[in-house]
Design a protein around this motif. Structure first.
Motif, PDB file in Angstrom:
ATOM      1  N   TYR A  23      44.334  -7.445  20.321  1.00 18.96           N
ATOM      2  CA  TYR A  23      43.027  -8.021  20.641  1.00 18.96           C
ATOM      3  C   TYR A  23      42.268  -7.101  21.589  1.00 18.96           C
ATOM      4  CZ  TYR A  23      44.095 -12.680  18.715  1.00 18.96           C
ATOM      5  OH  TYR A  23      44.379 -13.742  17.887  1.00 18.96           O
ATOM      6  N   VAL A  24      42.984  -6.415  22.463  1.00 13.93           N
ATOM      7  CA  VAL A  24      42.380  -5.500  23.428  1.00 13.93           C
ATOM      8  C   VAL A  24      42.411  -4.093  22.838  1.00 13.93           C
ATOM      9  CG1 VAL A  24      42.506  -4.544  25.756  1.00 13.93           C
ATOM     10  CG2 VAL A  24      43.100  -6.944  25.365  1.00 13.93           C
ATOM     11  N   ASP A  25      41.269  -3.605  22.410  1.00 12.08           N
ATOM     12  CA  ASP A  25      41.163  -2.294  21.781  1.00 12.08           C
ATOM     13  C   ASP A  25      40.801  -1.276  22.868  1.00 12.08           C
ATOM     14  OD1 ASP A  25      40.632  -0.021  20.345  1.00 12.08           O
ATOM     15  OD2 ASP A  25      39.204  -0.959  18.960  1.00 12.08           O
ATOM     16  N   SER A  26      41.780  -0.527  23.327  1.00  8.90           N
ATOM     17  CA  SER A  26      41.545   0.393  24.433  1.00  8.90           C
ATOM     18  C   SER A  26      40.591   1.515  24.059  1.00  8.90           C
ATOM     19  CB  SER A  26      42.870   0.966  24.938  1.00  8.90           C
ATOM     20  OG  SER A  26      43.557   1.635  23.902  1.00  8.90           O
ATOM     21  N   THR A  27      40.451   1.812  22.768  1.00  5.55           N
ATOM     22  CA  THR A  27      39.485   2.844  22.373  1.00  5.55           C
ATOM     23  C   THR A  27      38.054   2.365  22.582  1.00  5.55           C
ATOM     24  OG1 THR A  27      39.363   2.120  20.052  1.00  5.55           O
ATOM     25  CG2 THR A  27      41.073   3.724  20.635  1.00  5.55           C
ATOM     26  N   MET A  28      37.885   1.050  22.651  1.00  3.53           N
ATOM     27  CA  MET A  28      36.561   0.485  22.896  1.00  3.53           C
ATOM     28  C   MET A  28      36.352   0.143  24.368  1.00  3.53           C
ATOM     29  SD  MET A  28      34.828   0.473  20.107  1.00  3.53           S
ATOM     30  CE  MET A  28      33.501  -0.653  20.546  1.00  3.53           C
ATOM     31  N   VAL A  29      37.355  -0.478  24.993  1.00  5.30           N
ATOM     32  CA  VAL A  29      37.134  -1.025  26.343  1.00  5.30           C
ATOM     33  C   VAL A  29      37.885  -0.271  27.433  1.00  5.30           C
ATOM     34  CG1 VAL A  29      36.548  -3.325  25.521  1.00  5.30           C
ATOM     35  CG2 VAL A  29      38.941  -2.759  25.962  1.00  5.30           C
ATOM     36  N   GLY A  30      38.653   0.764  27.072  1.00  2.00           N
ATOM     37  CA  GLY A  30      39.313   1.567  28.089  1.00  2.00           C
ATOM     38  C   GLY A  30      40.795   1.277  28.199  1.00  2.00           C
ATOM     39  N   ASN A  31      41.526   2.216  28.820  1.00  2.25           N
ATOM     40  CA  ASN A  31      42.964   2.042  28.986  1.00  2.25           C
ATOM     41  C   ASN A  31      43.275   1.107  30.152  1.00  2.25           C
ATOM     42  OD1 ASN A  31      42.770   3.551  31.409  1.00  2.25           O
ATOM     43  ND2 ASN A  31      43.292   5.463  30.384  1.00  2.25           N
TER      44      ASN A  31
ATOM     45  N   PHE B 143      39.894   3.530  32.381  1.00  2.71           N
ATOM     46  CA  PHE B 143      39.206   4.754  32.016  1.00  2.71           C
ATOM     47  C   PHE B 143      39.112   4.887  30.498  1.00  2.71           C
ATOM     48  CE2 PHE B 143      41.532   6.201  36.021  1.00  2.71           C
ATOM     49  CZ  PHE B 143      40.473   5.832  36.844  1.00  2.71           C
ATOM     50  N   GLY B 144      38.075   5.606  30.056  1.00  2.00           N
ATOM     51  CA  GLY B 144      37.902   5.837  28.624  1.00  2.00           C
ATOM     52  C   GLY B 144      37.292   4.624  27.946  1.00  2.00           C
ATOM     53  N   GLY B 145      37.108   4.711  26.637  1.00  6.54           N
ATOM     54  CA  GLY B 145      36.554   3.606  25.876  1.00  6.54           C
ATOM     55  C   GLY B 145      35.041   3.708  25.755  1.00  6.54           C
ATOM     56  N   GLN B 146      34.534   3.370  24.588  1.00  5.41           N
ATOM     57  CA  GLN B 146      33.089   3.462  24.352  1.00  5.41           C
ATOM     58  C   GLN B 146      32.293   2.496  25.218  1.00  5.41           C
ATOM     59  OE1 GLN B 146      31.966   3.517  20.148  1.00  5.41           O
ATOM     60  NE2 GLN B 146      34.075   4.025  19.597  1.00  5.41           N
ATOM     61  N   LEU B 147      32.865   1.321  25.480  1.00  2.00           N
ATOM     62  CA  LEU B 147      32.136   0.284  26.231  1.00  2.00           C
ATOM     63  C   LEU B 147      32.613   0.224  27.680  1.00  2.00           C
ATOM     64  CD1 LEU B 147      32.144  -2.478  23.464  1.00  2.00           C
ATOM     65  CD2 LEU B 147      30.241  -0.972  24.101  1.00  2.00           C
ATOM     66  N   ASN B 148      32.826   1.369  28.273  1.00  2.00           N
ATOM     67  CA  ASN B 148      33.326   1.435  29.651  1.00  2.00           C
ATOM     68  C   ASN B 148      32.778   2.690  30.316  1.00  2.00           C
ATOM     69  OD1 ASN B 148      35.013   0.909  31.943  1.00  2.00           O
ATOM     70  ND2 ASN B 148      36.391   2.493  31.189  1.00  2.00           N
ATOM     71  N   LEU B 149      32.387   2.564  31.588  1.00  2.00           N
ATOM     72  CA  LEU B 149      31.749   3.675  32.286  1.00  2.00           C
ATOM     73  C   LEU B 149      32.572   4.222  33.443  1.00  2.00           C
ATOM     74  CD1 LEU B 149      28.064   2.324  32.491  1.00  2.00           C
ATOM     75  CD2 LEU B 149      29.113   3.736  30.698  1.00  2.00           C
ATOM     76  N   TYR B 150      33.734   3.661  33.718  1.00  2.50           N
ATOM     77  CA  TYR B 150      34.495   4.115  34.881  1.00  2.50           C
ATOM     78  C   TYR B 150      35.146   5.473  34.623  1.00  2.50           C
ATOM     79  CZ  TYR B 150      34.000  -0.624  36.736  1.00  2.50           C
ATOM     80  OH  TYR B 150      33.508  -1.809  37.210  1.00  2.50           O
ATOM     81  N   GLN B 151      35.168   6.278  35.677  1.00  6.52           N
ATOM     82  CA  GLN B 151      35.815   7.580  35.632  1.00  6.52           C
ATOM     83  C   GLN B 151      36.687   7.746  36.864  1.00  6.52           C
ATOM     84  OE1 GLN B 151      32.710  10.572  35.149  1.00  6.52           O
ATOM     85  NE2 GLN B 151      32.912  10.414  32.926  1.00  6.52           N
TER      86      GLN B 151
END
Length: 441
Positions: A254-262, A266-274
């Motif tokens: 349900y949690v797609d890390s490629t979309m919402v981050g690891n 960090f990472g993910g299209q719908l995430n801005l944290y670095q």
């Protein structure tokens, strides 16, 4: 004589200071007048799932712009923060916290322990969540943070991102949306911790904290988030059975890390944290209600945990069961409650630092007197496990003559102003948020 009086006064001040230091964190060594409150401190910005239009064809262009701005250290334009501005489909939330601390003018300590407070609210804002509570400024949040500050802690009451649909027609849809809402909030907590650590090391230690003494305390929904923060440490833990939309597709969560981050945020299209060069490690976890997503997340060496939980909680199971949405009474996801996971905390030795504290403290004595007992209400009985040091079970009254679904208390620590605008808002025809919430409080 003057020298003697001056010396005596200095000695007396030193004694008082030593006594205050000796009792710091255990008793209130500062007064309300000595507590400084700094509101509305921005700690991060990230995509707002409450106000973004993720179905818009403009989303890819907005995301490209945002990721470029963040990667190059440029400010995000105001249009992305304004929900009424139609020039952007993706909206960004300015995330803030309020700081409660002993006033630096009376407190010379510069390495103070931190309590990071996570409010309740079912991952939705009030009164949409059917309640007058759900903000970092809730009465409970303010009172607990003030009490912590009077004991010498720096208390930080933080907002986190909200948003999911409890009215989704199927349990699977509700489960996926709520799990992602908690996951995003977890990212916000970890970003906040990293920011506090960076400030302490590089930016003048604004709040006078020790970055290696951070307690995460969550209430209600915040309890779920705090427990996830303490235990979610391995990417594989996102692929346990209850997180799989299709049990025959073990690589799809349900949690797609490629979309919402690891899991670190960090990472993910719908995430801005670095990354900022600092970790999100904390040293202690406290939950007031809530539950743990799954005990398989727990490991020896996790941080110590203290749990406050009502034995007959109708929404978050005390031992094990299904999370129930208060607004709709709909089931969402099976979880494990404090009565169960505290047994494992102790078996793993994670609470060994305080498990052998002597009797004599009234709160410890009360908790220990309930371990191994059976508590009965007219709706059933609950066995409180043994070996659960760190668990404080709330045995609340059995209220007769009430709908069984509504007769048990979930959050006896919660309170609010029944005449506030949020409390008086209607959440159903003729039913205010106050009336709806008082049924389970």
């Amino acid at each position: 004589m003057k020298r003697t009086l001056r010396s005596t006064a200095l000695y007396g001040a030193l004694v008082l200071a030593m006594q205050a230091q000796a009792q710091r964190y255990l008793t209130e060594v500062f007064t309300d007048a000595q507590v400084a409150i700094t509101p509305n401190v921005s700690y991060a910005a990230n995509i707002d799932f409450l106000t973004s239009n993720l179905s818009s064809p403009q989303v890819p262009a907005d995301l490209t712009t945002l990721h470029t701005l963040v990667a190059t250290g440029q400010p995000i334009p105001a249009a992305f923060f304004d929900g009424a501005d139609q020039s952007t489909a993706i909206k960004v939330k300015d995330l803030q916290f309020d700081v409660y601390q002993p006033d630096p003018s009376v407190d010379t300590e510069t390495a103070r322990a931190v309590v990071l407070y996570l409010h309740t609210g079912n991952a939705l804002p009030p009164p949409i969540n059917g309640s007058p509570t759900g903000l970092r400024t809730d009465s409970t949040a303010v009172e607990i943070c003030k009490r912590m500050a009077r004991r010498g802690y720096v208390a930080v009451s933080m907002s986190y991102r909200l948003g999911w649909n409890p009215l989704a027609p199927t349990e699977e849809e509700r489960r996926g949306q709520l799990l992602n809402a908690i996951y995003r909030a977890l990212h916000d907590v970890r970003e906040c911790i990293r920011g506090l650590k960076k400030d302490a090391a590089e930016d003048g230690n604004t709040w006078g904290i020790c970055p290696d003494r951070i307690i995460v305390l969550g209430e209600g929904t915040g309890g779920y988030i705090a427990l996830a923060n303490a235990t979610l440490n391995h990417p594989s833990e996102l692929y346990i059975e209850k997180f799989l939309p299709d049990p025959f597709e073990p690589t799809v969560s349900y949690v797609d890390s490629t979309m919402v981050g690891n899991i670190n945020g960090f990472g993910g299209q719908l995430n801005l944290y670095q990354p900022n060069g600092y970790d999100h490690n904390s040293q202690f976890c406290i939950n007031l209600g809530g539950a743990l997503a799954d005990t398989s997340w727990m490991d020896p060496g996790d941080v110590p945990m203290v749990a406050f939980h009502t034995v007959f909680d109708p929404y978050a199971p005390f031992t094990e069961g299904i999370v129930i949405v208060p607004t709709t009474q709909g089931p969402v996801v099976p979880v494990q409650g404090s009565n169960l996971f505290e047994q494992l905390v102790n078996q793993y030795g994670n609470n060994s630092a305080f498990a052998n504290f002597p009797d004599g403290d009234p709160f410890t004595d009360r908790a220990r007197s309930l371990y191994g007992t059976t508590q009965a209400h007219s709706g059933g009985s609950v066995n409180i496990n043994t070996g659960t040091e760190g668990l404080f079970p709330f045995v609340t009254p059995d209220w007769p003559g009430i709908n069984p679904q509504l007769r048990e208390e979930a959050s006896p620590w919660q309170f609010w102003n029944p005449n506030s605008p949020l409390a008086l808002a209607e959440v159903a025809p003729g039913v205010t948020a106050h009336q709806a919430s008082v049924l389970s409080n």
